[in-house]
Design a protein around this motif. Structure first.
Motif, PDB file in Angstrom:
ATOM      1  N   HIS A  72      -9.571   3.341   9.950  1.00 34.06           N
ATOM      2  CA  HIS A  72      -9.608   3.767   8.755  1.00 34.06           C
ATOM      3  C   HIS A  72      -8.035   3.813   8.331  1.00 34.06           C
ATOM      4  CE1 HIS A  72     -13.263   6.139  10.129  1.00 34.06           C
ATOM      5  NE2 HIS A  72     -13.491   5.863   8.504  1.00 34.06           N
ATOM      6  N   VAL A  73      -7.015   4.097   9.094  1.00 34.56           N
ATOM      7  CA  VAL A  73      -5.577   4.125   8.483  1.00 34.56           C
ATOM      8  C   VAL A  73      -5.348   2.787   8.287  1.00 34.56           C
ATOM      9  CG1 VAL A  73      -3.333   4.549   8.844  1.00 34.56           C
ATOM     10  CG2 VAL A  73      -5.172   6.204   9.963  1.00 34.56           C
ATOM     11  N   ALA A  74      -5.780   1.628   9.177  1.00 33.69           N
ATOM     12  CA  ALA A  74      -5.313   0.233   8.912  1.00 33.69           C
ATOM     13  C   ALA A  74      -6.236  -0.087   7.775  1.00 33.69           C
ATOM     14  CB  ALA A  74      -5.909  -0.465  10.232  1.00 33.69           C
ATOM     15  N   GLY A  75      -7.299   0.164   7.371  1.00 30.81           N
ATOM     16  CA  GLY A  75      -8.079  -0.329   6.278  1.00 30.81           C
ATOM     17  C   GLY A  75      -7.180   0.181   4.952  1.00 30.81           C
ATOM     18  N   TRP A  76      -6.990   1.328   5.220  1.00 28.60           N
ATOM     19  CA  TRP A  76      -6.309   2.047   3.844  1.00 28.60           C
ATOM     20  C   TRP A  76      -4.905   1.240   3.715  1.00 28.60           C
ATOM     21  CZ3 TRP A  76      -1.932   5.704   4.217  1.00 28.60           C
ATOM     22  CH2 TRP A  76      -1.604   6.355   2.967  1.00 28.60           C
ATOM     23  N   VAL A  77      -4.150   1.062   4.928  1.00 28.15           N
ATOM     24  CA  VAL A  77      -2.960   0.448   4.646  1.00 28.15           C
ATOM     25  C   VAL A  77      -2.837  -1.143   4.034  1.00 28.15           C
ATOM     26  CG1 VAL A  77      -0.765  -0.650   6.153  1.00 28.15           C
ATOM     27  CG2 VAL A  77      -1.435   1.877   6.421  1.00 28.15           C
ATOM     28  N   GLU A  78      -4.046  -1.742   4.664  1.00 26.47           N
ATOM     29  CA  GLU A  78      -4.122  -3.041   4.046  1.00 26.47           C
ATOM     30  C   GLU A  78      -4.486  -3.047   2.670  1.00 26.47           C
ATOM     31  OE1 GLU A  78      -4.396  -6.949   4.862  1.00 26.47           O
ATOM     32  OE2 GLU A  78      -3.815  -5.620   6.351  1.00 26.47           O
ATOM     33  N   GLU A  79      -5.202  -1.872   2.020  1.00 31.21           N
ATOM     34  CA  GLU A  79      -5.698  -2.177   0.644  1.00 31.21           C
ATOM     35  C   GLU A  79      -4.294  -1.580  -0.218  1.00 31.21           C
ATOM     36  OE1 GLU A  79      -8.609   0.760  -1.798  1.00 31.21           O
ATOM     37  OE2 GLU A  79      -9.409  -0.537  -0.259  1.00 31.21           O
ATOM     38  N   LEU A  80      -3.345  -0.845   0.397  1.00 28.25           N
ATOM     39  CA  LEU A  80      -2.214  -0.262  -0.301  1.00 28.25           C
ATOM     40  C   LEU A  80      -1.331  -1.524  -0.514  1.00 28.25           C
ATOM     41  CD1 LEU A  80      -1.338   3.032   1.117  1.00 28.25           C
ATOM     42  CD2 LEU A  80      -2.056   2.535  -1.036  1.00 28.25           C
ATOM     43  N   GLY A  81      -1.207  -2.432   0.583  1.00 27.70           N
ATOM     44  CA  GLY A  81      -0.245  -3.512   0.513  1.00 27.70           C
ATOM     45  C   GLY A  81      -0.712  -4.777  -0.511  1.00 27.70           C
ATOM     46  N   GLN A  82      -2.141  -4.392  -0.904  1.00 27.82           N
ATOM     47  CA  GLN A  82      -2.473  -5.651  -2.146  1.00 27.82           C
ATOM     48  C   GLN A  82      -1.389  -5.199  -3.598  1.00 27.82           C
ATOM     49  OE1 GLN A  82      -6.570  -5.689  -2.084  1.00 27.82           O
ATOM     50  NE2 GLN A  82      -6.832  -6.178   0.092  1.00 27.82           N
ATOM     51  N   SER A  83      -1.318  -3.996  -3.590  1.00 31.03           N
ATOM     52  CA  SER A  83      -0.711  -3.550  -4.923  1.00 31.03           C
ATOM     53  C   SER A  83       0.521  -2.624  -4.956  1.00 31.03           C
ATOM     54  CB  SER A  83      -1.904  -2.466  -5.712  1.00 31.03           C
ATOM     55  OG  SER A  83      -1.994  -1.525  -4.732  1.00 31.03           O
ATOM     56  N   LEU A  84       0.862  -2.608  -3.679  1.00 31.28           N
ATOM     57  CA  LEU A  84       2.306  -1.569  -3.508  1.00 31.28           C
ATOM     58  C   LEU A  84       3.264  -2.601  -2.788  1.00 31.28           C
ATOM     59  CD1 LEU A  84       1.054   1.832  -3.187  1.00 31.28           C
ATOM     60  CD2 LEU A  84       1.669   0.900  -5.099  1.00 31.28           C
ATOM     61  N   SER A  85       4.666  -2.279  -2.769  1.00 33.07           N
ATOM     62  CA  SER A  85       5.689  -2.722  -2.039  1.00 33.07           C
ATOM     63  C   SER A  85       5.844  -2.259  -0.635  1.00 33.07           C
ATOM     64  CB  SER A  85       7.003  -2.488  -2.728  1.00 33.07           C
ATOM     65  OG  SER A  85       7.284  -1.045  -2.741  1.00 33.07           O
ATOM     66  N   ALA A  86       6.308  -3.154   0.035  1.00 34.64           N
ATOM     67  CA  ALA A  86       6.274  -2.721   1.594  1.00 34.64           C
ATOM     68  C   ALA A  86       7.101  -1.530   1.824  1.00 34.64           C
ATOM     69  CB  ALA A  86       6.857  -3.888   2.458  1.00 34.64           C
ATOM     70  N   PRO A  87       7.978  -1.128   1.326  1.00 33.67           N
ATOM     71  CA  PRO A  87       8.638   0.107   1.420  1.00 33.67           C
ATOM     72  C   PRO A  87       7.652   1.469   1.085  1.00 33.67           C
ATOM     73  CG  PRO A  87      10.053  -1.368   0.421  1.00 33.67           C
ATOM     74  CD  PRO A  87       8.927  -2.012   0.328  1.00 33.67           C
ATOM     75  N   THR A  88       6.988   1.209  -0.068  1.00 34.55           N
ATOM     76  CA  THR A  88       6.110   2.102  -0.360  1.00 34.55           C
ATOM     77  C   THR A  88       4.971   2.541   0.453  1.00 34.55           C
ATOM     78  OG1 THR A  88       6.720   1.737  -2.844  1.00 34.55           O
ATOM     79  CG2 THR A  88       4.665   3.005  -2.452  1.00 34.55           C
ATOM     80  N   VAL A  89       4.503   1.273   0.910  1.00 34.90           N
ATOM     81  CA  VAL A  89       3.390   1.491   1.761  1.00 34.90           C
ATOM     82  C   VAL A  89       3.939   2.176   3.103  1.00 34.90           C
ATOM     83  CG1 VAL A  89       1.849   0.171   3.290  1.00 34.90           C
ATOM     84  CG2 VAL A  89       2.258  -0.716   0.977  1.00 34.90           C
ATOM     85  N   LYS A  90       4.926   1.756   3.742  1.00 32.74           N
ATOM     86  CA  LYS A  90       5.668   2.395   4.907  1.00 32.74           C
ATOM     87  C   LYS A  90       5.985   3.858   4.749  1.00 32.74           C
ATOM     88  CE  LYS A  90       8.726   0.153   7.152  1.00 32.74           C
ATOM     89  NZ  LYS A  90       8.044  -0.236   8.306  1.00 32.74           N
ATOM     90  N   LEU A  91       6.238   4.154   3.483  1.00 37.28           N
ATOM     91  CA  LEU A  91       6.642   5.652   3.209  1.00 37.28           C
ATOM     92  C   LEU A  91       5.210   6.550   3.139  1.00 37.28           C
ATOM     93  CD1 LEU A  91       8.937   7.370   0.644  1.00 37.28           C
ATOM     94  CD2 LEU A  91       6.486   7.908   0.606  1.00 37.28           C
ATOM     95  N   ARG A  92       4.330   5.871   2.510  1.00 43.45           N
ATOM     96  CA  ARG A  92       2.877   6.674   2.810  1.00 43.45           C
ATOM     97  C   ARG A  92       2.420   6.700   4.065  1.00 43.45           C
ATOM     98  NH1 ARG A  92      -0.064   5.203  -3.157  1.00 43.45           N
ATOM     99  NH2 ARG A  92       1.718   5.675  -4.305  1.00 43.45           N
ATOM    100  N   LEU A  93       2.406   5.606   4.768  1.00 47.66           N
ATOM    101  CA  LEU A  93       1.954   5.806   6.171  1.00 47.66           C
ATOM    102  C   LEU A  93       2.691   6.643   6.975  1.00 47.66           C
ATOM    103  CD1 LEU A  93       0.183   4.640   8.328  1.00 47.66           C
ATOM    104  CD2 LEU A  93       1.930   2.669   8.821  1.00 47.66           C
ATOM    105  N   ALA A  94       3.960   6.659   6.763  1.00 47.09           N
ATOM    106  CA  ALA A  94       4.848   7.816   7.571  1.00 47.09           C
ATOM    107  C   ALA A  94       4.319   9.338   7.016  1.00 47.09           C
ATOM    108  CB  ALA A  94       6.375   7.784   6.917  1.00 47.09           C
TER     109      ALA A  94
END
Length: 319
Positions: A72-94
């Motif tokens: 679930h986490v991996a799928g969510w991160v993958e989906e976020l990466g399609q519209s958000l920058s890498a730093p933003t995705v990393k912050l949300r994952l953290a």
């Protein structure tokens, strides 16, 4: 959806996965934001990330916390990466990773599903924050009409961020007593992230701006906010502290009035001040101390002197 208590957040709904959990899980979830995170900006960002992830999981079939898996986490991160920058995705994952660590320690779930999920690769040598040339910053400050309390306030706030390298959050958190005299000079007291108190002498130009603002607006109460909103009725300072969104809107408005095309924000002045200081012979170590950075590596992100070198080299392509 159930609303969060004001202690946790006033603008986010309690996710369905949490609302349907038992009292122990709901309490532990709220305690993560209310008791574990002290910085309001971090709390707001983490709450939004957690709410988004848990809502995503619910929409993809998870009906309780124990059903959430690394997939679930991996799928969510993958989906976020399609519209958000890498730093933003990393912050949300953290944010999600820290939340589930908290739930594991509280014995709500047996393991952290986010611990094994890697975020997108990202390495930053320079920042993305737009920076002004020294002449542009000077033009912006000079263009402000200081015949009004709003103008005096805006010049003082922008000057503070430029000359002291202050974060906008630290600047807006200042009280009147945080501008004080020590050794016949005015000093600043900034309350930075992590509860760190940072004191530094006041640049002579900033001292002029601050004293003009404080004296003209009659700011005498020591514990009162230094930077406040303007009352629509009286066009004078109110008792309400200025917020970061208000400060951002003010900065964009002042930049447009000064004819500056660069899309600057509050953080641009911190980068502008550091870059100008280094251009004029300042050292990276002292810049880090003035900016209250724990490492010079952080300060280097704000050093944009290389931009000029890159532009000069690009112009060598003469065709």
């Amino acid at each position: 959806m159930t609303r969060l208590t004001p202690l946790a957040s006033s603008d986010l709904a309690l996710p369905a996965l949490i609302a349907s959990a038992d009292n122990k899980a709901r309490l532990r979830f709220l305690e993560f934001f209310a008791a574990n995170i002290r910085n309001p900006n971090t709390r707001r960002a983490y709450a939004r990330a957690a709410g988004d992830f848990l809502s995503w999981c619910f929409a993809h079939g998870a009906r309780n916390l124990a059903e959430i898996a690394p997939l679930h986490v991996a799928g969510w991160v993958e989906e976020l990466g399609q519209s958000l920058s890498a730093p933003t995705v990393k912050l949300r994952l953290a944010a999600v990773r820290n939340l589930f660590d908290w739930l594991v320690m509280g014995q709500i779930i047996p393991f952290n599903p986010a611990s094994s999920v890697r975020g997108p690769a990202h390495s930053a040598r320079t920042g993305r924050t737009p920076v002004l040339e020294a002449e542009e910053a000077r033009a912006l400050l000079d263009a402000i009409d200081i015949s009004t309390e709003a103008g005096l306030r805006d010049r003082a706030l922008i000057g503070l961020m430029v000359y002291s390298f202050a974060r906008v959050g630290a600047a807006l958190a200042m009280k009147r007593e945080d501008v004080f005299v020590q050794g016949r000079r005015h000093w600043l007291r900034l309350h930075e992230k992590g509860g760190k108190r940072h004191e530094m002498p006041c640049h002579h130009q900033l001292e002029e701006y601050l004293l003009a603002y404080i004296e003209s607006c009659g700011l005498a109460e020591a514990k009162a906010p230094l930077f406040r909103t303007i009352s629509r009725a009286t066009k004078r300072l109110s008792e309400t502290p200025l917020s970061q969104p208000d400060a951002h809107a003010m900065v964009r408005r002042r930049a447009k009035a000064a004819g500056i095309a660069t899309r600057i924000g509050n953080h641009s002045f911190r980068a502008t001040g550091i870059t100008t200081y280094l251009k004029n012979g300042g050292t990276l170590e002292n810049a880090a101390a003035m900016a209250n950075h724990s490492s010079t590596r952080t300060t280097q992100i704000y050093d944009r002197r290389r931009d000029e070198i890159s532009l000069a080299e690009v112009e060598r392509v003469r065709i």
